[in-house]
Design a protein around this motif. Structure first.
Motif, mmCIF file in Angstrom:
data_model
loop_
_atom_site.group_PDB
_atom_site.id
_atom_site.type_symbol
_atom_site.label_atom_id
_atom_site.label_comp_id
_atom_site.label_asym_id
_atom_site.label_seq_id
_atom_site.Cartn_x
_atom_site.Cartn_y
_atom_site.Cartn_z
ATOM 1 N N TYR A 7 0.874 -1.150 -0.152
ATOM 2 C CA TYR A 7 -0.077 0.173 0.149
ATOM 3 C C TYR A 7 0.857 1.211 -0.145
ATOM 4 N N GLY A 8 2.168 1.120 0.436
ATOM 5 C CA GLY A 8 3.039 2.147 0.371
ATOM 6 C C GLY A 8 2.567 3.604 0.993
ATOM 7 N N THR A 9 2.469 4.437 0.366
ATOM 8 C CA THR A 9 2.273 5.885 1.085
ATOM 9 C C THR A 9 0.672 5.902 1.450
ATOM 10 N N THR A 10 -0.102 4.925 0.933
ATOM 11 C CA THR A 10 -1.775 5.096 1.422
ATOM 12 C C THR A 10 -1.962 3.914 2.495
ATOM 13 N N ARG A 11 -0.747 3.340 3.174
ATOM 14 C CA ARG A 11 -1.187 2.366 4.125
ATOM 15 C C ARG A 11 -2.079 2.824 5.232
ATOM 16 N N ASN B 145 -10.861 1.998 2.451
ATOM 17 C CA ASN B 145 -11.417 2.031 1.096
ATOM 18 C C ASN B 145 -10.463 3.008 0.427
ATOM 19 N N ASN B 146 -9.558 3.774 1.058
ATOM 20 C CA ASN B 146 -8.821 4.676 0.309
ATOM 21 C C ASN B 146 -7.278 4.366 0.156
ATOM 22 N N ARG B 147 -7.053 3.101 0.247
ATOM 23 C CA ARG B 147 -5.844 2.527 0.076
ATOM 24 C C ARG B 147 -5.544 1.976 -1.383
ATOM 25 N N ASN B 148 -4.484 1.992 -1.867
ATOM 26 C CA ASN B 148 -4.113 1.581 -3.189
ATOM 27 C C ASN B 148 -2.927 0.726 -3.156
#
Length: 203
Positions: A158-162, A167-170
């Protein structure tokens, strides 16, 4: 709000003891387990889950990750006392002296065992564990499981979105642990059990 340095340090030490980096073994086994849980970073997964998904301290001013970190630190001090390393239990309140992270990985696990055996005086336990020591075992079981779940999940990808809401992780990269165990990732084409074939008898 970011994680306080004390909680971060304790959980970094905890996951490093559970799933360490093993470079020497990795060289022999083609990079297996070169990266450990602290490099991914799985301590953030445990902290986030304790504070957002475990309801033990919901609607209070307490952070379950912080209280659990204090529990681990207390166990480390008890281990040190039992071994004759330090003189007073109150030493664990001294700022910037985190005994849990100073212990060897093996001794960190030994201190966790003290909690699992409930051998620490309940009066010394941090809230909410001092109110009901039966909370200790479930929480210790949870953090042990979370270390494994986080390591073998997509968390590192997930990197910077972890740290965003789920629902907002990529997925920004392919998870390192998946590469280490040669897991190709989820696929809609995998076979799944959808029941058993049963002959129908018509009478």
């Amino acid at each position: 709000m970011g994680t306080d340095p004390f909680t971060k340090t304790v959980f970094e030490a905890f996951v490093q003891a559970i799933i360490p980096s093993i470079p020497a073994l990795a060289q022999k086994l083609f990079n297996i387990q070169y990266f450990g849980a602290s490099e991914l970073p799985i301590h953030e997964y445990i902290i986030w889950t304790l504070d957002h998904s475990v309801s033990l301290l919901k609607n209070t001013n307490y952070s379950l990750s912080r209280q659990t970190a204090e529990l681990l630190e207390l166990a480390a001090h008890q281990l040190a006392l039992n071994s004759g390393y330090i003189q007073a239990l109150t030493f664990y309140k001294i700022p910037n002296n985190i005994i849990f992270s100073a212990l060897t990985p093996e001794d960190r696990l030994r201190s966790v065992t003290l909690l699992e055996q409930l051998t620490i005086n309940p009066a010394y336990l941090p809230y909410p564990f001092n109110q009901n020591p039966r909370f200790v075992l479930p929480v210790i079981d949870v953090i042990n499981r979370l270390a494994m779940f986080g390591f073998y999940s997509e968390w590192s990808g997930y990197g910077t979105t972890r740290l965003n809401p789920p629902n907002n992780r990529n997925l920004e990269t392919f998870p390192i642990s998946w590469i280490q165990v040669k897991y190709p990732g989820p696929s809609k084409g995998y076979h799944a059990l959808r029941g058993y074939l049963v002959d129908r008898f018509i009478e």
